[in-house]
Design a protein around this motif. Sequence first.
Motif, mmCIF file in Angstrom:
data_model
loop_
_atom_site.group_PDB
_atom_site.id
_atom_site.type_symbol
_atom_site.label_atom_id
_atom_site.label_comp_id
_atom_site.label_asym_id
_atom_site.label_seq_id
_atom_site.Cartn_x
_atom_site.Cartn_y
_atom_site.Cartn_z
ATOM 1 N N THR A 15 0.821 -1.284 -0.132
ATOM 2 C CA THR A 15 0.150 -0.064 -0.134
ATOM 3 C C THR A 15 0.890 1.177 0.162
ATOM 4 O O THR A 15 1.774 1.477 0.775
ATOM 5 C CB THR A 15 -0.835 -0.028 1.087
ATOM 6 O OG1 THR A 15 -1.776 -1.224 1.156
ATOM 7 C CG2 THR A 15 -1.697 1.310 1.410
ATOM 8 N N ILE A 17 1.381 5.045 0.508
ATOM 9 C CA ILE A 17 0.620 6.139 1.453
ATOM 10 C C ILE A 17 1.492 7.383 1.173
ATOM 11 O O ILE A 17 2.646 7.285 1.302
ATOM 12 C CB ILE A 17 0.445 5.629 2.749
ATOM 13 C CG1 ILE A 17 1.700 5.420 3.540
ATOM 14 C CG2 ILE A 17 -0.550 4.452 2.800
ATOM 15 C CD1 ILE A 17 1.450 4.846 4.946
ATOM 16 N N LEU A 57 -3.392 4.843 -1.089
ATOM 17 C CA LEU A 57 -3.799 5.409 -0.012
ATOM 18 C C LEU A 57 -3.219 6.843 0.105
ATOM 19 O O LEU A 57 -2.220 7.175 0.552
ATOM 20 C CB LEU A 57 -3.822 4.807 1.193
ATOM 21 C CG LEU A 57 -4.317 5.162 2.325
ATOM 22 C CD1 LEU A 57 -6.051 4.973 2.137
ATOM 23 C CD2 LEU A 57 -4.054 4.295 3.705
ATOM 24 N N SER A 69 -6.634 0.573 6.914
ATOM 25 C CA SER A 69 -5.781 0.329 5.607
ATOM 26 C C SER A 69 -4.587 -0.231 6.039
ATOM 27 O O SER A 69 -3.941 -1.209 5.220
ATOM 28 C CB SER A 69 -5.881 1.491 4.789
ATOM 29 O OG SER A 69 -7.374 1.821 4.188
#
Length: 251
Positions: A15, A17, A57, A69
């Motif tokens: 992910t 971010i 994200l 998340s």
Amino acid sequence: MGTKAIDPQSIRNVTIIGDVDGTARVVHRLRRCFGDTENTVRWSMDGIEHTIRVAELSSDALVADLERSIRVADGVIVVLNAAAHSTPRLETMLRVADDHQVARLCLVNGLDQPTADFDRCVRTIADTRGAAPLPLQIPIGTGADFDDVIDLVPLVALTANESIGRHGKAAERWSRQLVETLTEQNPTDSNSRTLRALHTRIRHHTRNGDIVPILCATPHASDDIAPLLDAIVRYLPSPLFVCQPEHALDY
């Protein structure tokens, strides 16, 4: 023809971010190099094909959504803007990742901007409780002088100190700090500096949440995304390695 089976150990679910511009820039580079394949990248390293699944994200999301998340992620890539003087939301996200022992890498972006400060990014990570920052790359210049990046791990693996010195005092200083950080994490395993041994030690401490490897985004004129993909495969865990009970509670 049947579908080719994928070895779970070759999968990396990551992910990305950070602020909207930063994460979008990284995802755009991936798509430009590999095409829009539903955010999945096939990347071969050491003769093995890996599947990297990427989720994006933004730090503008609600704090509760950010925390959830990050908590269920196998690994995260935190995109830091080298020109930003204050990044409270990103610092919060780093703390959340630390609280839930999520392995992470940091990618420093915006090194070509006038107010870019690489050292400030490292201090930001150091000031966040938990994992120690471990720069694996440093920039050659910043702002208008930003030209390229130096990979420190191959330099540390060299046996001749003068080879490191040819890259300047900054490379020598950061290389020495890399060795010191790894030694602090495991003083009994500090003798071997082969490339393979260094990769193994960095992987171990990253997956345990002891360190945060730091990479530098290359200049805009370059599409070289290989160092980031190599780091994802080398240091972040596969789904088989991630054993967090809360993952099952969120699905």
